[in-house]
Design an enzyme around this catalytic site. Sequence first.
Site, short mmCIF file in Angstrom:
data_model
loop_
_atom_site.label_atom_id
_atom_site.label_comp_id
_atom_site.label_asym_id
_atom_site.label_seq_id
_atom_site.Cartn_x
_atom_site.Cartn_y
_atom_site.Cartn_z
N HIS A 11 0.83 -1.21 0.00
CA HIS A 11 0.00 0.00 0.00
C HIS A 11 0.86 1.26 0.00
CE1 HIS A 11 -3.31 -2.69 1.14
NE2 HIS A 11 -4.12 -1.71 0.79
N LYS B 98 -0.99 4.96 4.68
CA LYS B 98 -1.92 4.02 5.33
C LYS B 98 -1.57 3.87 6.81
CE LYS B 98 -4.11 -0.49 4.78
NZ LYS B 98 -5.42 0.11 5.11
N1 LIG Z 1 -12.87 -0.70 2.03
C1 LIG Z 1 -12.18 -0.27 0.98
O1 LIG Z 1 -12.39 -0.70 -0.17
C2 LIG Z 1 -11.16 0.79 1.20
C3 LIG Z 1 -10.86 1.15 2.47
N2 LIG Z 1 -9.98 2.16 2.70
C4 LIG Z 1 -9.83 2.55 4.10
O2 LIG Z 1 -10.56 3.74 4.31
C5 LIG Z 1 -9.93 4.53 5.33
C6 LIG Z 1 -9.71 5.94 4.80
O3 LIG Z 1 -8.81 5.87 3.72
P1 LIG Z 1 -8.36 7.18 2.90
O4 LIG Z 1 -9.53 7.88 2.33
O5 LIG Z 1 -7.27 6.73 2.02
O6 LIG Z 1 -7.75 8.07 4.09
P2 LIG Z 1 -7.50 9.66 4.12
O7 LIG Z 1 -6.55 9.90 5.25
O8 LIG Z 1 -7.16 10.15 2.77
O9 LIG Z 1 -8.94 10.25 4.52
C7 LIG Z 1 -9.55 10.11 5.75
C8 LIG Z 1 -10.23 11.43 6.08
O10 LIG Z 1 -11.07 11.23 7.21
C9 LIG Z 1 -10.77 12.24 8.18
N3 LIG Z 1 -11.09 11.72 9.49
C10 LIG Z 1 -10.35 10.90 10.28
N4 LIG Z 1 -11.01 10.64 11.42
C11 LIG Z 1 -12.18 11.31 11.35
C12 LIG Z 1 -13.29 11.43 12.22
N5 LIG Z 1 -13.32 10.83 13.40
N6 LIG Z 1 -14.32 12.20 11.85
C13 LIG Z 1 -14.31 12.84 10.65
N7 LIG Z 1 -13.28 12.76 9.78
C14 LIG Z 1 -12.23 11.99 10.12
C15 LIG Z 1 -9.31 12.52 7.95
O11 LIG Z 1 -8.91 13.73 8.56
P3 LIG Z 1 -7.37 13.87 9.04
O12 LIG Z 1 -6.59 14.04 7.78
O13 LIG Z 1 -7.39 15.10 9.90
O14 LIG Z 1 -7.02 12.63 9.79
C16 LIG Z 1 -9.25 12.54 6.43
O15 LIG Z 1 -9.69 13.77 5.90
C17 LIG Z 1 -8.68 3.75 5.73
O16 LIG Z 1 -8.96 2.94 6.84
C18 LIG Z 1 -8.41 2.85 4.53
O17 LIG Z 1 -7.73 1.68 4.87
C19 LIG Z 1 -9.34 2.81 1.69
C20 LIG Z 1 -9.58 2.45 0.39
C21 LIG Z 1 -10.52 1.40 0.04
O1 LIG Z 2 -5.78 2.14 2.90
C1 LIG Z 2 -6.06 1.80 1.73
O2 LIG Z 2 -5.72 2.45 0.74
C2 LIG Z 2 -6.85 0.58 1.54
N1 LIG Z 2 -7.35 0.00 2.58
C3 LIG Z 2 -8.17 -1.16 2.58
C4 LIG Z 2 -7.52 -2.27 3.37
O3 LIG Z 2 -6.90 -2.02 4.42
O4 LIG Z 2 -7.63 -3.43 2.96
C5 LIG Z 2 -8.63 -1.55 1.20
C6 LIG Z 2 -7.63 -1.32 0.14
O5 LIG Z 2 -6.60 -2.24 0.30
C7 LIG Z 2 -7.11 0.10 0.18
#
Ligand SMILES: NC(=O)C1=CN([C@@H]2O[C@H](COP(=O)(O)OP(=O)(O)OC[C@H]3O[C@@H](n4cnc5c(N)ncnc54)[C@H](OP(=O)(O)O)[C@@H]3O)[C@@H](O)[C@H]2O)C=CC1
Ligand SMILES: O=C(O)C1=N[C@H](C(=O)O)C[C@H](O)C1
Length: 275
Positions: free
Chosen positions: A164, A168
């Site tokens: 990743h 992350k």
């Molecule tokens: N299920 C799937 O298919 C996928 C899952 N993911 C998961 O999704 C999550 C987010 O990923 P990603 O978008 O890349 O992360 P980012 O860090 O780009 O975005 C997360 C956002 O959420 C904000 N945030 C964090 N905590 C809170 C809260 N309590 N309330 C409101 N806002 C909050 C962050 O603010 P700040 O920057 O201030 O922390 C940031 O703006 C991760 O756990 C990732 O592993 C990602 C891709 C695909």
């Molecule tokens: O953090 C990410 O980017 C992603 N998180 C998810 C995970 O932890 O499996 C899904 C995907 O791999 C992207």
Amino acid sequence: MTNQLPIPVIVNGAGGKMGREVIKAVATASDMTLLGAVDRNPETLHQDAGSLAGIEPLEIPVTNDREGTLAMAAQEKQPGVMVDFTHPDSVYDNVRAAIAYGVSPVVGTTGLSPEQIQDLAEFADKASIGCLIIPNFCIGMVLLQQAAVTASQYFDHVEIIELHHNQKADAPSGTAIKTAQMLGELGKTYNPPTVTETEKLPGSRGGKAAENIRIHSIRLPGLIAHQEVIFGASGEIYTLRHDTTDRVCYMPGVLLAIRKVLQLKTLVYGLEKIL
Ligand SMILES: NC(=O)C1=CN([C@@H]2O[C@H](COP(=O)(O)OP(=O)(O)OC[C@H]3O[C@@H](n4cnc5c(N)ncnc54)[C@H](OP(=O)(O)O)[C@@H]3O)[C@@H](O)[C@H]2O)C=CC1
Ligand SMILES: O=C(O)C1=N[C@H](C(=O)O)C[C@H](O)C1
């Protein structure tokens, strides 16, 4: 009769990499409407959610008021959905809050422990509210996992490598943990020892997940999300690999989950269960 009202959707983590994609996807879905956009990042606050996501203004400002936004959703005629892509540290509280307000969570955020998932399942049951926890919204990953389950009938040795981007927060990935769990559910223990091993560098053999399956996590700039499941046997290696090249790949799964969660009254874990 079909309900013609659009599904009100709240995006939590609206300013993040995934949140912005979800805003775009929801804005173009004719059966959904963006009701609220929540984020804790001060740089995103008060910005228009559409402009933040790179599309036309949606007249929805990003707020840090999770409770107020959920309370607003609770007043809508049509039951609402909260899509959560935030942080492993806050996702548990976010999901409990949504359920308490009668709003169905669609959870992409990874890092929930098995105990937390169990607790949320019990809470969703008590409230009769659907909740979807989906560690990976890609159809290709479901296909990889299905192929891995098939292969595991014939191979006793398997390891997982997940790669990743280096922003992350959690390791190993939620997808790798789920993949190991799916292989572990087949009632066999993998990787019978063939030699007494010594780790000269702690961690060099990775972390042990379900049924003795090791997961190795790589974090580098330039990567998005990638996973290999490698099976080995005498004289052969069988490798399954999935690569994310653009986060748009998650959106069909996210939109499907938003529609499906409103038909549920319990917690469901994994995209494969709603396809
Ligand atoms: N299920 C799937 O298919 C996928 C899952 N993911 C998961 O999704 C999550 C987010 O990923 P990603 O978008 O890349 O992360 P980012 O860090 O780009 O975005 C997360 C956002 O959420 C904000 N945030 C964090 N905590 C809170 C809260 N309590 N309330 C409101 N806002 C909050 C962050 O603010 P700040 O920057 O201030 O922390 C940031 O703006 C991760 O756990 C990732 O592993 C990602 C891709 C695909
Ligand atoms: O953090 C990410 O980017 C992603 N998180 C998810 C995970 O932890 O499996 C899904 C995907 O791999 C992207």
